[in-house]
Design an enzyme around this catalytic site. Structure first.
Site, PDB file in Angstrom:
ATOM      1  N   ASP A  14      24.166  42.340 -46.606  1.00  0.00           N
ATOM      2  CA  ASP A  14      23.511  43.285 -47.527  1.00  0.00           C
ATOM      3  C   ASP A  14      22.676  44.327 -46.804  1.00  0.00           C
ATOM      4  O   ASP A  14      21.699  44.820 -47.354  1.00  0.00           O
ATOM      5  CB  ASP A  14      22.669  42.531 -48.572  1.00  0.00           C
ATOM      6  CG  ASP A  14      21.518  41.748 -47.945  1.00  0.00           C
ATOM      7  OD1 ASP A  14      21.509  41.570 -46.708  1.00  0.00           O
ATOM      8  OD2 ASP A  14      20.627  41.326 -48.693  1.00  0.00           O
ATOM      9  N   LYS A  48       9.482  35.216 -44.004  1.00  0.00           N
ATOM     10  CA  LYS A  48       8.756  35.572 -45.241  1.00  0.00           C
ATOM     11  C   LYS A  48       7.316  35.058 -45.282  1.00  0.00           C
ATOM     12  O   LYS A  48       6.983  34.137 -46.015  1.00  0.00           O
ATOM     13  CB  LYS A  48       9.535  35.083 -46.459  1.00  0.00           C
ATOM     14  CG  LYS A  48      10.923  35.676 -46.505  1.00  0.00           C
ATOM     15  CD  LYS A  48      11.540  35.727 -47.860  1.00  0.00           C
ATOM     16  CE  LYS A  48      12.855  36.453 -47.814  1.00  0.00           C
ATOM     17  NZ  LYS A  48      13.995  35.660 -47.321  1.00  0.00           N
ATOM     18  N   ASP A  88      17.894  46.858 -46.242  1.00  0.00           N
ATOM     19  CA  ASP A  88      18.424  45.728 -47.003  1.00  0.00           C
ATOM     20  C   ASP A  88      18.467  46.185 -48.462  1.00  0.00           C
ATOM     21  O   ASP A  88      17.442  46.562 -49.028  1.00  0.00           O
ATOM     22  CB  ASP A  88      17.455  44.545 -46.798  1.00  0.00           C
ATOM     23  CG  ASP A  88      17.758  43.357 -47.693  1.00  0.00           C
ATOM     24  OD1 ASP A  88      18.054  43.560 -48.883  1.00  0.00           O
ATOM     25  OD2 ASP A  88      17.671  42.219 -47.216  1.00  0.00           O
TER      26      ASP A  88
HETATM   27  N1  GDD Z   1      27.815  32.107 -47.561  1.00  0.00           N
HETATM   28  C1  GDD Z   1      26.516  32.072 -47.879  1.00  0.00           C
HETATM   29  N2  GDD Z   1      25.962  30.885 -48.265  1.00  0.00           N
HETATM   30  N3  GDD Z   1      25.803  33.204 -47.810  1.00  0.00           N
HETATM   31  C2  GDD Z   1      24.485  33.161 -48.132  1.00  0.00           C
HETATM   32  C3  GDD Z   1      23.853  31.979 -48.545  1.00  0.00           C
HETATM   33  C4  GDD Z   1      24.653  30.777 -48.604  1.00  0.00           C
HETATM   34  O1  GDD Z   1      24.187  29.674 -48.957  1.00  0.00           O
HETATM   35  N4  GDD Z   1      22.559  32.272 -48.802  1.00  0.00           N
HETATM   36  C5  GDD Z   1      22.400  33.578 -48.553  1.00  0.00           C
HETATM   37  N5  GDD Z   1      23.560  34.139 -48.152  1.00  0.00           N
HETATM   38  C6  GDD Z   1      23.797  35.531 -47.760  1.00  0.00           C
HETATM   39  C7  GDD Z   1      23.437  36.553 -48.827  1.00  0.00           C
HETATM   40  O2  GDD Z   1      24.558  36.860 -49.631  1.00  0.00           O
HETATM   41  C8  GDD Z   1      22.996  37.756 -47.996  1.00  0.00           C
HETATM   42  O3  GDD Z   1      24.082  38.607 -47.650  1.00  0.00           O
HETATM   43  C9  GDD Z   1      22.471  37.126 -46.712  1.00  0.00           C
HETATM   44  O4  GDD Z   1      22.956  35.786 -46.680  1.00  0.00           O
HETATM   45  C10 GDD Z   1      20.952  37.127 -46.645  1.00  0.00           C
HETATM   46  O5  GDD Z   1      20.418  36.582 -47.821  1.00  0.00           O
HETATM   47  P1  GDD Z   1      19.287  37.328 -48.640  1.00  0.00           P
HETATM   48  O6  GDD Z   1      18.999  36.490 -49.840  1.00  0.00           O
HETATM   49  O7  GDD Z   1      19.608  38.748 -48.858  1.00  0.00           O
HETATM   50  O8  GDD Z   1      18.048  37.159 -47.644  1.00  0.00           O
HETATM   51  P2  GDD Z   1      16.760  38.081 -47.517  1.00  0.00           P
HETATM   52  O9  GDD Z   1      17.092  39.506 -47.608  1.00  0.00           O
HETATM   53  O10 GDD Z   1      15.740  37.577 -48.479  1.00  0.00           O
HETATM   54  O11 GDD Z   1      16.251  37.708 -46.019  1.00  0.00           O
HETATM   55  C11 GDD Z   1      17.167  37.740 -44.942  1.00  0.00           C
HETATM   56  O12 GDD Z   1      17.458  39.068 -44.555  1.00  0.00           O
HETATM   57  C12 GDD Z   1      16.335  39.826 -44.016  1.00  0.00           C
HETATM   58  C13 GDD Z   1      16.868  41.182 -43.584  1.00  0.00           C
HETATM   59  O13 GDD Z   1      17.491  41.835 -44.621  1.00  0.00           O
HETATM   60  C14 GDD Z   1      16.571  36.964 -43.741  1.00  0.00           C
HETATM   61  O14 GDD Z   1      17.577  36.851 -42.780  1.00  0.00           O
HETATM   62  C15 GDD Z   1      15.341  37.673 -43.170  1.00  0.00           C
HETATM   63  O15 GDD Z   1      14.882  37.004 -42.008  1.00  0.00           O
HETATM   64  C16 GDD Z   1      15.708  39.107 -42.804  1.00  0.00           C
HETATM   65  O16 GDD Z   1      14.562  39.823 -42.336  1.00  0.00           O
HETATM   66 MG    MG Z   2      18.745  40.552 -48.181  1.00  0.00          MG
END
Ligand code: GDD
Ligand code: MG
Length: 324
Positions: free
Chosen positions: A107, A158, A214
């Site tokens: 994303d 986070k 993001d």
């Molecule tokens: N296959 C799979 N299975 N994908 C997953 C799962 C799972 O169980 N959980 C999450 N994802 C995928 C989501 O679809 C997304 O593309 C990605 O992993 C990250 O999940 P988000 O839910 O968007 O996380 P975030 O934005 O809160 O935090 C993450 O991204 C940040 C940067 O954008 C973390 O990696 C943070 O450390 C980082 O800064």
């Molecule tokens: Mg994200």
């Protein structure tokens, strides 16, 4: 690429379509990422799916040819978390997975220099290298503190604290040995379980300058749209005017106002006296006479009644927005 999340913060947009397949300006979000990867020489992308994999597959039909990269789909039986999903995909791929591979959140809209990340990883001969991006408010991200040589000193997922800092950009170079740290068949988080364990033991980071966003919240989804249409990030999108994209077959009445900043998807109609600004209307939306839509995102098929006023809204598929 991790694309299995439910995109909860973008609901109701993501009730029927996974976030990575959601249209951003004029194409499924993943098309930007796949084109960016292909531009850095990536020839095969594996999508680690869970939530609505068939919708994702349908949205990306034709993308392989457009981007020139092969797409493979791996579907988890249940969400395994960001690390569990990588381990699961690696097991499905077997010998097809190289000893060194990229892992990415599905994303992030970015034009960061992947080659520089791969180079740093190889030169340092390390186990895992994380791309970092500086932000003013790190509370919603993984906050990373690193030393002068790039070694990660601390990985805090986070914190909830609105402090500036360098955050995990969701772009990693990993050695296969990282997989040994992930117990199979369990939900495991790379940010909470794996990276903290690698601190001081082969976890490196590299700050990369360039565009990074993001798209996982309505506010950031809109910002990314304007950044594309105003040229702050390099894409293949051709705006109708700066900040504006009106699909060829969208219909705007002469006395209607569209912009500043707007996306009108295919088949949208904006009736006389209506106004659409700072908003994204996906396919087939209708804005009735003298209605006003501002700062909003409308799923496909939304109808805004004549005279209705909509501000800062995220509207689900085929909904009707009444006046008053
Ligand atoms: N296959 C799979 N299975 N994908 C997953 C799962 C799972 O169980 N959980 C999450 N994802 C995928 C989501 O679809 C997304 O593309 C990605 O992993 C990250 O999940 P988000 O839910 O968007 O996380 P975030 O934005 O809160 O935090 C993450 O991204 C940040 C940067 O954008 C973390 O990696 C943070 O450390 C980082 O800064
Ligand atoms: Mg994200």
């Amino acid at each position: 690429m991790l694309v299995g999340g439910e995109g909860t913060r973008l609901r109701p947009l993501t009730e029927w379509i996974p976030k990575p397949a959601l249209t951003l300006v004029d194409r499924p979000f993943l098309a930007y990422m796949i084109e960016w990867l292909a531009g850095h020489g990536v020839t095969e992308v594996v999508l680690a799916c869970g939530f609505l994999p068939d919708v994702l597959r349908a949205a990306l039909a034709g993308e392989e040819e457009r981007a020139g990269a092969k797409i493979r789909y791996v579907v988890e039986p249940e969400p395994l978390g960001t690390a569990g999903a990588i381990r699961f995909a690696a097991e499905e791929l077997g010998e097809d997975l190289d000893d060194r591979f990229l892992a990415l959140n599905g994303d992030v809209l970015t034009d960061l220099d992947l080659a520089a990340l791969l180079r740093a990883h190889a030169e340092r001969g390390t186990t895992a290298t994380i791309a970092l991006h500086p932000v003013e408010d790190s509370s919603a991200y993984g906050l990373v503190r690193s030393g002068e040589g790039g070694e990660v000193l601390e990985f805090l997922e986070k914190t909830g604290e609105r402090a500036p800092g360098e955050v995990n950009a969701g772009i990693y170079v990993l050695e296969r040995s990282v997989l040994d740290l992930i117990p199979p068949g369990e939900s495991v988080s790379i940010e909470r379980d794996v990276f903290p364990r690698l601190v001081g033991d082969g976890l490196q980071a590299l700050r990369l300058d360039g565009y990074w966003m993001d798209i996982g919240t309505p506010e950031r989804y809109l910002r990314a749209s304007w950044d594309i249409l105003e040229g702050r990030v390099e894409t293949r999108v051709g705006p109708t005017a700066p900040g504006i994209l009106v699909a060829a077959d969208a219909n705007v009445a002469e006395s209607a106002t569209v912009g500043p900043r707007a996306v009108l998807g295919p088949g949208c109609r904006v009736r006389s006296g209506a106004e659409v600004r700072e908003s994204v209307l996906l396919d087939g939306c209708v804005v009735g006479e003298n209605a006003h839509v501002a700062g909003s995102i409308l799923s496909p098929g939304v109808e805004v009644a004549p005279g209705a006023i909509l501000g800062g809204a995220v509207v689900g598929r085929d909904e009707r927005v009444p006046a008053g």
